[in-house]
Design an enzyme around this catalytic site. Structure first.
Site, PDB file in Angstrom:
ATOM      1  N   ASP A  52      -0.889 -13.276  -2.050  1.00  0.00           N
ATOM      2  CA  ASP A  52       0.332 -12.539  -2.367  1.00  0.00           C
ATOM      3  C   ASP A  52       0.235 -11.961  -3.775  1.00  0.00           C
ATOM      4  O   ASP A  52      -0.474 -12.504  -4.623  1.00  0.00           O
ATOM      5  CB  ASP A  52       1.540 -13.486  -2.331  1.00  0.00           C
ATOM      6  CG  ASP A  52       2.159 -13.599  -0.940  1.00  0.00           C
ATOM      7  OD1 ASP A  52       1.540 -13.144   0.031  1.00  0.00           O
ATOM      8  OD2 ASP A  52       3.266 -14.157  -0.852  1.00  0.00           O
ATOM      9  N   ARG A  70      -2.272  -5.490   2.159  1.00  0.00           N
ATOM     10  CA  ARG A  70      -0.896  -5.400   2.664  1.00  0.00           C
ATOM     11  C   ARG A  70      -0.139  -4.523   1.662  1.00  0.00           C
ATOM     12  O   ARG A  70      -0.255  -4.732   0.447  1.00  0.00           O
ATOM     13  CB  ARG A  70      -0.248  -6.786   2.704  1.00  0.00           C
ATOM     14  CG  ARG A  70       1.261  -6.709   2.972  1.00  0.00           C
ATOM     15  CD  ARG A  70       1.966  -8.004   2.578  1.00  0.00           C
ATOM     16  NE  ARG A  70       1.521  -9.106   3.372  1.00  0.00           N
ATOM     17  CZ  ARG A  70       1.504 -10.371   2.929  1.00  0.00           C
ATOM     18  NH1 ARG A  70       1.912 -10.670   1.724  1.00  0.00           N
ATOM     19  NH2 ARG A  70       1.075 -11.339   3.706  1.00  0.00           N
TER      20      ARG A  70
HETATM   21  C1  LIG Z   1       5.347  -9.992   5.183  1.00  0.00           C
HETATM   22  C2  LIG Z   1       5.829  -9.668   3.797  1.00  0.00           C
HETATM   23  C3  LIG Z   1       5.055 -10.040   2.702  1.00  0.00           C
HETATM   24  C4  LIG Z   1       5.445  -9.695   1.409  1.00  0.00           C
HETATM   25  N1  LIG Z   1       4.631  -9.998   0.345  1.00  0.00           N
HETATM   26  C5  LIG Z   1       4.978  -9.597  -0.895  1.00  0.00           C
HETATM   27  C6  LIG Z   1       4.127  -9.813  -2.021  1.00  0.00           C
HETATM   28  O1  LIG Z   1       3.032 -10.385  -1.918  1.00  0.00           O
HETATM   29  N2  LIG Z   1       4.532  -9.375  -3.250  1.00  0.00           N
HETATM   30  C7  LIG Z   1       5.724  -8.710  -3.424  1.00  0.00           C
HETATM   31  O2  LIG Z   1       6.030  -8.304  -4.548  1.00  0.00           O
HETATM   32  N3  LIG Z   1       6.558  -8.515  -2.376  1.00  0.00           N
HETATM   33  C8  LIG Z   1       6.227  -8.942  -1.134  1.00  0.00           C
HETATM   34  N4  LIG Z   1       7.093  -8.724  -0.084  1.00  0.00           N
HETATM   35  C9  LIG Z   1       8.468  -8.240  -0.365  1.00  0.00           C
HETATM   36  C10 LIG Z   1       8.558  -6.730  -0.493  1.00  0.00           C
HETATM   37  O3  LIG Z   1       7.952  -6.292  -1.670  1.00  0.00           O
HETATM   38  C11 LIG Z   1      10.043  -6.278  -0.499  1.00  0.00           C
HETATM   39  O4  LIG Z   1      10.681  -6.833  -1.626  1.00  0.00           O
HETATM   40  C12 LIG Z   1      10.809  -6.698   0.720  1.00  0.00           C
HETATM   41  O5  LIG Z   1      10.076  -6.544   1.905  1.00  0.00           O
HETATM   42  C13 LIG Z   1      12.088  -5.841   0.805  1.00  0.00           C
HETATM   43  O6  LIG Z   1      11.773  -4.492   1.026  1.00  0.00           O
HETATM   44  P1  LIG Z   1      11.834  -3.813   2.473  1.00  0.00           P
HETATM   45  O7  LIG Z   1      10.846  -2.696   2.496  1.00  0.00           O
HETATM   46  O8  LIG Z   1      11.624  -4.861   3.520  1.00  0.00           O
HETATM   47  O9  LIG Z   1      13.236  -3.217   2.652  1.00  0.00           O
HETATM   48  P2  LIG Z   1      14.643  -3.505   1.907  1.00  0.00           P
HETATM   49  O10 LIG Z   1      14.677  -2.646   0.703  1.00  0.00           O
HETATM   50  O11 LIG Z   1      14.936  -4.965   1.774  1.00  0.00           O
HETATM   51  O12 LIG Z   1      15.566  -2.977   2.988  1.00  0.00           O
HETATM   52  C14 LIG Z   1      15.623  -1.598   3.215  1.00  0.00           C
HETATM   53  C15 LIG Z   1      16.587  -1.329   4.299  1.00  0.00           C
HETATM   54  O13 LIG Z   1      16.068  -1.894   5.506  1.00  0.00           O
HETATM   55  C16 LIG Z   1      17.122  -2.281   6.298  1.00  0.00           C
HETATM   56  N5  LIG Z   1      17.040  -3.688   6.570  1.00  0.00           N
HETATM   57  C17 LIG Z   1      16.375  -4.593   5.880  1.00  0.00           C
HETATM   58  N6  LIG Z   1      16.522  -5.802   6.449  1.00  0.00           N
HETATM   59  C18 LIG Z   1      17.324  -5.614   7.529  1.00  0.00           C
HETATM   60  C19 LIG Z   1      17.862  -6.455   8.511  1.00  0.00           C
HETATM   61  N7  LIG Z   1      17.637  -7.753   8.506  1.00  0.00           N
HETATM   62  N8  LIG Z   1      18.629  -5.935   9.484  1.00  0.00           N
HETATM   63  C20 LIG Z   1      18.882  -4.632   9.506  1.00  0.00           C
HETATM   64  N9  LIG Z   1      18.421  -3.777   8.576  1.00  0.00           N
HETATM   65  C21 LIG Z   1      17.665  -4.264   7.603  1.00  0.00           C
HETATM   66  C22 LIG Z   1      18.406  -1.982   5.546  1.00  0.00           C
HETATM   67  O14 LIG Z   1      18.842  -0.701   5.898  1.00  0.00           O
HETATM   68  C23 LIG Z   1      17.948  -1.952   4.127  1.00  0.00           C
HETATM   69  O15 LIG Z   1      18.775  -1.190   3.288  1.00  0.00           O
HETATM   70  C24 LIG Z   1       6.697  -9.025   1.218  1.00  0.00           C
HETATM   71  C25 LIG Z   1       7.466  -8.653   2.311  1.00  0.00           C
HETATM   72  C26 LIG Z   1       7.051  -8.969   3.590  1.00  0.00           C
HETATM   73  C27 LIG Z   1       7.900  -8.530   4.749  1.00  0.00           C
END
Ligand SMILES: Cc1cc2nc3c(=O)[nH]c(=O)nc-3n(C[C@H](O)[C@H](O)[C@H](O)COP(=O)(O)OP(=O)(O)OC[C@H]3O[C@@H](n4cnc5c(N)ncnc54)[C@H](O)[C@@H]3O)c2cc1C
Length: 204
Positions: free
Chosen positions: A31, A82
């Site tokens: 990560d 990723r």
């Molecule tokens: C598998 C995985 C591994 C990761 N690893 C890292 C890492 O190593 N380092 C790091 O810095 N970050 C990591 N992250 C976190 C990542 O950087 C983001 O902070 C996190 O995924 C939130 O961004 P998002 O793109 O999912 O969308 P968000 O900005 O959280 O959401 C965008 C939009 O998506 C929609 N949405 C989101 N969730 C839902 C829901 N449950 N139901 C309906 N609509 C929804 C909503 O409209 C929301 O406004 C990881 C995330 C994942 C999924």
């Protein structure tokens, strides 16, 4: 793994894990934490690849200004990545501050992978990203086997199943084992808005 204490000890710890994983034909993804650790993490991954331990990859954050250059270098070295938006509060000196800029950069990084036929993992719950990837792949004749979506366990579970039914690869990130609770509270501390998201999803 000890990165903040002693990068050399951290390297040795990770090397042991990656070497053991290799024996079992398994892959380890490191990560990405906040920006003070970006270069050190990339260095560890590249050093392991240099030693022939290629079953290790890392994560690149679309909000960081440096990420395009990092992706170029890591693709060249054959590192499995990723791509994410990024989870930490970072200053304007190192990171885009507007969500629209982060999304544009996220798309660029994905495109850099897909156009070169390099397998990529796209970790996001954001429909703007997911739908764009589906459309881009469709328009450019890119097979669904050329990439995978990743989401956290408990979030958008029915959409995860739907993507799989549509023929896309989807990987679900799930903490497990006795340390699940400290992991979970740390994630909440990083982004308190997640608590509401988790509670909402428990009742969906
Ligand atoms: C598998 C995985 C591994 C990761 N690893 C890292 C890492 O190593 N380092 C790091 O810095 N970050 C990591 N992250 C976190 C990542 O950087 C983001 O902070 C996190 O995924 C939130 O961004 P998002 O793109 O999912 O969308 P968000 O900005 O959280 O959401 C965008 C939009 O998506 C929609 N949405 C989101 N969730 C839902 C829901 N449950 N139901 C309906 N609509 C929804 C909503 O409209 C929301 O406004 C990881 C995330 C994942 C999924």
């Amino acid at each position: 793994m000890g990165l903040a204490l002693d990068p050399e000890a951290c390297y040795s710890n990770i090397r042991d894990v990656v070497a053991e994983a290799k024996q079992h034909n398994n892959f380890v993804r490191i990560d990405m934490e906040d920006s003070p650790y970006t270069q050190a993490t990339i260095d560890i991954v590249l050093r392991l690849h240099g030693e022939g331990l290629t079953n290790v990859g890392t994560v690149i954050q679309a909000y960081l200004l440096r990420s395009r250059e990092d992706v170029k270098q890591l693709i060249k070295a054959g590192v499995n990545l990723r791509l994410v938006k990024g989870a930490y509060k970072e200053p304007a000196s190192v990171a885009y501050q507007q969500m629209s800029e982060v999304i544009d950069n996220f798309k660029t990084l994905i495109q850099m992978h897909l156009d070169q036929g390099v397998y990529t993992a796209i970790a996001s719950h954001d429909d703007r990203i997911i739908n764009w990837v589906k459309e881009y792949a469709h328009k450019n004749g890119i097979k669904a086997s050329a990439f995978e979506f990743q989401m956290l366990y408990g979030l958008r579970m029915s959409d995860q199943a739907q993507l799989a039914r549509e023929g896309y690869r989807i990987r679900c990130y799930m903490p497990y084992g006795s340390m699940w609770y400290p992991y979970y509270t740390r994630r909440l501390a990083e982004k308190p808005a997640n608590l509401w998201m988790v509670v909402k999803n428990m009742f969906k």
